[in-house]
Design an enzyme around this catalytic site. Structure first.
Site, mmCIF file in Angstrom:
data_model
loop_
_atom_site.group_PDB
_atom_site.id
_atom_site.type_symbol
_atom_site.label_atom_id
_atom_site.label_comp_id
_atom_site.label_asym_id
_atom_site.label_seq_id
_atom_site.Cartn_x
_atom_site.Cartn_y
_atom_site.Cartn_z
ATOM 1 N N HIS A 44 2.962 -5.780 -4.162
ATOM 2 C CA HIS A 44 1.757 -6.040 -4.293
ATOM 3 C C HIS A 44 0.750 -5.627 -5.641
ATOM 4 O O HIS A 44 0.069 -4.640 -5.236
ATOM 5 C CB HIS A 44 0.919 -6.360 -3.345
ATOM 6 C CG HIS A 44 2.041 -6.939 -1.900
ATOM 7 N ND1 HIS A 44 1.541 -7.257 -0.334
ATOM 8 C CD2 HIS A 44 2.481 -8.127 -2.149
ATOM 9 C CE1 HIS A 44 2.207 -7.569 0.188
ATOM 10 N NE2 HIS A 44 3.220 -8.377 -0.708
ATOM 11 N N THR A 63 1.040 -1.109 0.493
ATOM 12 C CA THR A 63 -0.022 -0.310 0.044
ATOM 13 C C THR A 63 1.111 1.113 -0.024
ATOM 14 O O THR A 63 1.636 1.674 1.220
ATOM 15 C CB THR A 63 -1.118 0.230 1.581
ATOM 16 O OG1 THR A 63 -1.037 -1.463 1.558
ATOM 17 C CG2 THR A 63 -1.860 0.993 1.606
#
Length: 351
Positions: free
Chosen positions: A196, A170
């Site tokens: 990710h 994030t």
């Protein structure tokens, strides 16, 4: 504890209905409003006072990017999570939204006809992010000391750096842009990154970063020789590892089971570089939700490698680096604005 107030913005009535129903089933969340486009959303925000806005990208009248820009002007601290498709257009727009200040993103389920799959995807991908950015303390993402943490002594001598391995989630696209663009073109080691992201996103991210950085950035392909002065990003939905092949090291990708619910996984890459490069590994753990990379950092420290962790103040979410720091695995905790200089310093120490 008060519920997190959510505003759902999407032009598709079936999406608004489904997302609202799933979010409302969680006792920590409250859907305080829905909107079919950005103009309606902007009109509703001062009345419903949301903590988090779920924002579609492609909408009529006022699309997600235009809406995000308007939200940031009037409500700079309001959390906005983009909710987009994983198509080329959707992925490109989402990356643009992240650069414009979106807090995070979640991908829409591709098969809107499979109700249970939709429900599960929203519960697993969207709800945890809403809780993080809605400022609800969640044990799943709060960095805490782990019982089996290994106490590594402070080191006075630092080994030569042969590879830099970066793990991020994030807040990663902007963090990587800040960090990588400050590295020189003649960097004497390769850089391997796990971010990710789904498949289409990692390819577009590599292209965006390569257009801005002095070092070429590519999505990883199996069989490529790992050479200095190159940056590779693990492809979405594939783990990335390194393998020694006689006198060279090559990249490999595979689709074995996810780790920490992630594929690609930082732990998979970090364990691999620890095995191949040993004490010559410099790991960098950046902003991200969860604890992927924690055990990989332990593997790197056990073979004599180094670990740098991003500090809390400059992280969008201090989950991944927080776990590493609290486990006693970080050689140094560094602000994002100083991370490139610290990486370069450690690379040059033995040269």
């Amino acid at each position: 504890m008060p519920k997190i107030r959510v505003l759902v913005v999407d032009d598709a009535v079936v999406v608004r209905s489904r997302v609202s129903k799933i979010l409302s089933s969680d006792p920590e969340l409250e859907v305080v409003g829905v909107a079919a486009n950005g103009r309606i959303a902007l009109a509703k925000i001062p009345h419903v006072n949301p903590d988090v806005v779920i924002l579609d990208v492609e909408m009529p009248e006022m699309n997600g990017l235009e809406t995000l820009a308007a939200i940031r002007q009037t409500y700079p601290q309001l959390s906005v999570i983009m909710f987009s498709t994983s198509t080329y257009t959707g992925a490109s727009a989402t990356l643009e939204a992240l650069s414009l200040g979106a807090s995070d993103y979640a991908t829409k389920p591709s098969n809107l006809g499979n109700v249970e799959a939709i429900n599960q995807h929203i519960r697993e991908d969207l709800i945890p992010k809403i809780k993080v950015f809605g400022a609800v303390t969640s044990p799943s993402f709060k960095p805490t000391k782990i019982a089996h943490a290994v106490a590594f002594p402070t080191r006075t001598n630092i080994n030569r750096v042969d590879v830099v391995a970066i793990g991020v989630s994030t807040g990663g696209p902007n963090a990587l842009a800040t960090l990588l663009c400050e590295l020189p073109a003649n960097l004497s080691v390769p850089i391997l990154i796990v971010q990710h992201m789904p498949p289409m996103f990692t390819k577009l991210l590599a292209e965006r970063l390569s257009s801005k950085c002095q070092i070429p950035v590519q999505e990883a392909v199996s069989g490529v020789i790992v050479e200095p002065g190159h940056i590779w990003i693990a492809p979405g939905d594939f783990h990335m590892i390194v393998q020694r092949d006689k006198a060279v090291v090559r990249l490999a990708t595979h689709q074995q089971s996810p780790e920490n619910s992630c594929r690609p996984s930082v732990d998979v890459l970090f364990r691999s570089v620890a095995q191949v490069y040993g004490a010559g590994t410099l790991a960098v753990i950046l902003t991200g939700m969860g604890q992927d990379g924690l055990y990989g950092c332990q593997c790197i420290r056990e073979v004599g490698g180094q670990v740098l962790a991003q500090d809390e103040a400059s992280s969008v979410v201090w989950g991944m680096p927080g776990f590493v720091v609290n486990a006693g695995l970080a050689d140094q905790v560094v602000g994002l604005d100083r991370m490139a200089d610290e990486i370069i310093r450690r690379i040059l120490l033995d040269q």
